[in-house]
Design a protein around this motif. Structure first.
Motif, PDB file in Angstrom:
ATOM      1  N   ALA A 293       0.801  -1.227   0.000  1.00 57.29           N
ATOM      2  CA  ALA A 293       0.000   0.000   0.000  1.00 57.29           C
ATOM      3  C   ALA A 293       0.830   1.271   0.000  1.00 57.29           C
ATOM      4  O   ALA A 293       0.323   2.335  -0.345  1.00 57.29           O
TER       5      ALA A 293
ATOM      6  N   GLY B  13      -4.480  -1.615   4.288  1.00 56.76           N
ATOM      7  CA  GLY B  13      -3.298  -1.828   3.471  1.00 56.76           C
ATOM      8  C   GLY B  13      -2.293  -2.712   4.171  1.00 56.76           C
ATOM      9  O   GLY B  13      -2.402  -2.988   5.369  1.00 56.76           O
TER      10      GLY B  13
ATOM     11  N   VAL C  64      -5.006   3.564  -2.491  1.00 56.78           N
ATOM     12  CA  VAL C  64      -5.555   3.881  -1.169  1.00 56.78           C
ATOM     13  C   VAL C  64      -6.336   5.188  -1.217  1.00 56.78           C
ATOM     14  O   VAL C  64      -7.486   5.284  -0.756  1.00 56.78           O
TER      15      VAL C  64
END
Length: 341
Positions: A161, A182, A170
């Motif tokens: 992430a 994440g 994200v």
């Protein structure tokens, strides 16, 4: 300021010396020089300023069939790059233009304009066209909007992430009021995500003993979309926690790129059937017709400071191999770039 160049120049370049077995090493690369003849009618000459190194390039180092041809031994590598037109005999490209191309890993290149795009250096720093406003950002946008067809207020799990693609995923998911979970492998990356992206939870996959249990704890009602940059145990965990009729967006599987033996996970792939999960891989190049829509969506978000990003910058063409190798050690936060000039 436009760089003055001679009619015949020596261009430094990085070539593939040998095909990696497992993780790439410095022995797989070497620097060489190529003499470029003067440009012909309709051609122009570009001096690279920035280049991108990306995990997908590892696949092109194998001698195998793929969506793009493999790199050839003793030939320069390729990849996204930003440069300045320093000489031109093409009416569409003038000296001083800043252009986006795909002939990275070298100092200079010639073109007739095919596959080359002029960019506006006043809109964002020019290297952003290799990241958030380039294929990186578009990969995130396409995966969520065209592949997952993401709906408001869903639950999204994003592996890697803090990476170049993942960090944009994200934030785009948060713009749709989704709950976003994440994964990352270093504390500074986790802190950056928590401080900058509005992410709801981050799993340190290197310290957790049970990825499925931890993902479940952050998504007690299950996940609706998994944006996969890692594969392996992350994909297995996502399938386990995914809701019926969820979607796995298969963007990358960096955990398998250097594997010398077949990987075991995911061991629960049969649940794709029972949960009626839609799993789709995609290549962003297949969606170039959507570029104008992507730009129209992203520019207002950038201007409103609703999309932020990080860059890890390595200076010097000669250091491009080490920047590339660092991708597989998790050395980069956000987009990994090489500043050539």
């Amino acid at each position: 300021m436009t760089t003055k160049v001679k009619q015949v120049i020596q261009s430094q370049q990085i070539v593939l010396a040998s095909r990696p077995e497992g993780k790439p090493t410095s022995a797989n690369f070497k620097i060489s020089s190529e003499e470029l003849a003067p440009i012909s009618e309709s051609e122009f000459l570009v001096k690279n300023q920035w280049m991108s190194v990306d995990p997908y390039m590892r696949g092109r180092m194998k001698e195998s069939d793929s969506y793009v041809p493999p790199f050839q031994i003793d030939k320069p590598l390729e990849g996204g790059c930003i440069g300045e037109v320093v000489d031109s005999r093409n009416s569409e490209f003038n000296e001083g233009d800043i252009v986006l191309g795909h002939l990275g890993w070298r100092e200079f290149w010639k073109s007739t304009g095919e596959g080359v795009t002029k960019v506006d250096p006043n809109l964002v720093p020019v290297q952003t066209y290799l990241g958030t406003l380039g294929m990186t950002g578009m990969t995130a946008w396409v995966g969520l909007n065209k592949i997952a067809r993401l709906q408001d207020r869903g639950t999204v799990f994003v592996s890697a992430a803090s990476g170049a693609v993942g960090s944009i995923v994200v934030q785009l998911a948060k713009e749709k009021n989704c709950r976003v979970i994440g994964s990352a492998g270093k504390q500074d990356k986790i802190a950056w995500l928590e401080d900058n992206t509005g992410i709801d939870a981050v799993i340190n996959y290197k310290t957790t003993n049970n990825l499925v249990e931890e993902l479940s704890s952050h998504a007690p009602d299950g996940i609706d979309v998994y944006f996969d940059n890692v594969g392996g145990d992350h994909l297995e965990a996502a399938i386990e926690v995914m809701n019926d009729f969820g979607c796995c967006v298969e963007c990358g599987m960096i955990s398998t790129y250097n594997a010398t033996e077949p990987v075991s996970a995911p061991r629960n792939l049969f649940k794709v059937i029972s949960k009626r999960i839609r799993m789709q891989g995609f290549i962003v190049r297949d969606h170039l017709d959507d570029r104008d829509e992507f730009i129209a969506d992203m520019v207002p978000l950038i201007k409103a400071n609703k999309i932020v990003w990080e860059e890890t910058i390595t200076d010097g063409l000669e250091n491009a191999p080490s920047a590339f190798m660092g991708l597989f050690e998790g050395d980069n936060l956000g987009k990994q770039l090489v500043r050539i000039a």
